[in-house]
Design an enzyme around this catalytic site. Structure first.
Site, PDB file in Angstrom:
ATOM      1  N   GLY A  50       0.832  -1.198   0.000  1.00  0.00           N
ATOM      2  CA  GLY A  50       0.000   0.000   0.000  1.00  0.00           C
ATOM      3  C   GLY A  50       0.864   1.243   0.000  1.00  0.00           C
ATOM      4  N   GLN A  55       2.677  10.079   1.405  1.00  0.00           N
ATOM      5  CA  GLN A  55       4.004   9.455   1.448  1.00  0.00           C
ATOM      6  C   GLN A  55       4.853   9.843   0.244  1.00  0.00           C
ATOM      7  OE1 GLN A  55       2.310   5.350   2.258  1.00  0.00           O
ATOM      8  NE2 GLN A  55       4.120   5.283   3.563  1.00  0.00           N
ATOM      9  N   CYS A  97       6.059   0.205   7.665  1.00  0.00           N
ATOM     10  CA  CYS A  97       5.626   1.389   6.916  1.00  0.00           C
ATOM     11  C   CYS A  97       6.817   1.915   6.127  1.00  0.00           C
ATOM     12  CB  CYS A  97       5.119   2.462   7.892  1.00  0.00           C
ATOM     13  SG  CYS A  97       4.606   3.988   7.079  1.00  0.00           S
ATOM     14  N   LEU A  98       6.598   2.202   4.860  1.00  0.00           N
ATOM     15  CA  LEU A  98       7.683   2.724   4.015  1.00  0.00           C
ATOM     16  C   LEU A  98       8.283   4.013   4.567  1.00  0.00           C
ATOM     17  CD1 LEU A  98       6.438   2.494   0.318  1.00  0.00           C
ATOM     18  CD2 LEU A  98       8.444   1.375   1.274  1.00  0.00           C
ATOM     19  N   HIS A 139      -4.452   1.322   7.737  1.00  0.00           N
ATOM     20  CA  HIS A 139      -3.143   1.976   7.801  1.00  0.00           C
ATOM     21  C   HIS A 139      -3.079   3.143   6.808  1.00  0.00           C
ATOM     22  CE1 HIS A 139       1.393   1.784   8.345  1.00  0.00           C
ATOM     23  NE2 HIS A 139       1.282   2.512   7.238  1.00  0.00           N
ATOM     24  N   GLU A 140      -3.541   2.900   5.589  1.00  0.00           N
ATOM     25  CA  GLU A 140      -3.469   3.943   4.557  1.00  0.00           C
ATOM     26  C   GLU A 140      -4.439   5.080   4.844  1.00  0.00           C
ATOM     27  OE1 GLU A 140      -1.012   3.799   2.783  1.00  0.00           O
ATOM     28  OE2 GLU A 140      -0.542   1.681   2.918  1.00  0.00           O
ATOM     29  N   HIS A 143      -2.918   7.448   7.106  1.00  0.00           N
ATOM     30  CA  HIS A 143      -1.986   8.354   6.417  1.00  0.00           C
ATOM     31  C   HIS A 143      -2.727   9.557   5.847  1.00  0.00           C
ATOM     32  CE1 HIS A 143       2.015   6.641   6.435  1.00  0.00           C
ATOM     33  NE2 HIS A 143       1.612   5.462   5.995  1.00  0.00           N
TER      34      HIS A 143
HETATM   35 ZN    ZN Z   1       2.611   3.682   6.152  1.00  0.00          ZN
END
Ligand code: ZN
Length: 173
Positions: A50, A55, A97-98, A139-140, A143
């Site tokens: 995702g 991000q 998480c990236l 999670h997204e 964000h």
């Molecule tokens: Zn993340």
């Protein structure tokens, strides 16, 4: 289509709530290009399931996901202005998480959700999702509201670990 740079915590863009998009916005080249770039960027990083617009530095309500983490695009979804209508069956799971390459965090999430969103073509879609897909969406969606998984940690000593120290490395979102 260029890859987009991934912003890392504590970049302030990650804390900015994102704006909703209108159907007119979806007709613009800028937004359609952003969506394509986000898809390409997600698939570029192995194990990524995702990616949310903030991000890559864009404060708009878009995320892309593919729970398979494979580049065949079988389970690719693009969610615009997503809203969770129902959630149930809470449990803890470990997430990466990236934007936090060094950490894994244990977070409480609903295992079953009903989510509604706009497709890139401006169609409203409603779907029930479970387990891994449900966790990705939550999670997204965080964000898009400037919420990060560290905000949901109850106990920093037990619920946050270094990625290298972990035997199993989960996917990142
Ligand atoms: Zn993340």
């Amino acid at each position: 289509m260029p890859l987009r740079e991934i912003l890392l915590y504590p970049n302030p863009v990650l804390r900015k709530p994102c704006r909703d998009l209108t159907v007119d916005d979806l007709g613009s080249d800028g937004i359609q290009t952003l969506i394509q770039d986000m898809i390409e960027t997600m698939y570029h990083y192995p194990g990524t399931v995702g990616l949310a617009a903030p991000q890559v530095g864009e404060s708009v309500q878009i995320f892309v996901m593919d729970s398979t983490a494979k580049t065949t695009k079988d389970r690719l979804k693009v969610l615009i202005n997503p809203v969770i209508l129902r959630q149930s069956q809470w449990k803890y799971s470990r997430e990466g998480c990236l934007s936090f390459p060094d950490y894994l965090v244990t977070v409480k999430r609903a295992r079953k959700i009903t989510v509604q969103w706009l497709t890139p073509e401006g169609q409203t879609q409603t779907e029930e999702m479970r387990d891994f897909e449900a966790i990705i969406v939550q999670h997204e969606l965080d964000h898009l509201q400037g919420v990060l998984f560290i905000d949901r940690v109850k106990n920093i000593q037990t619920d946050l670990v270094l990625r290298n120290a972990s035997a199993s490395t989960p996917s990142q979102v």
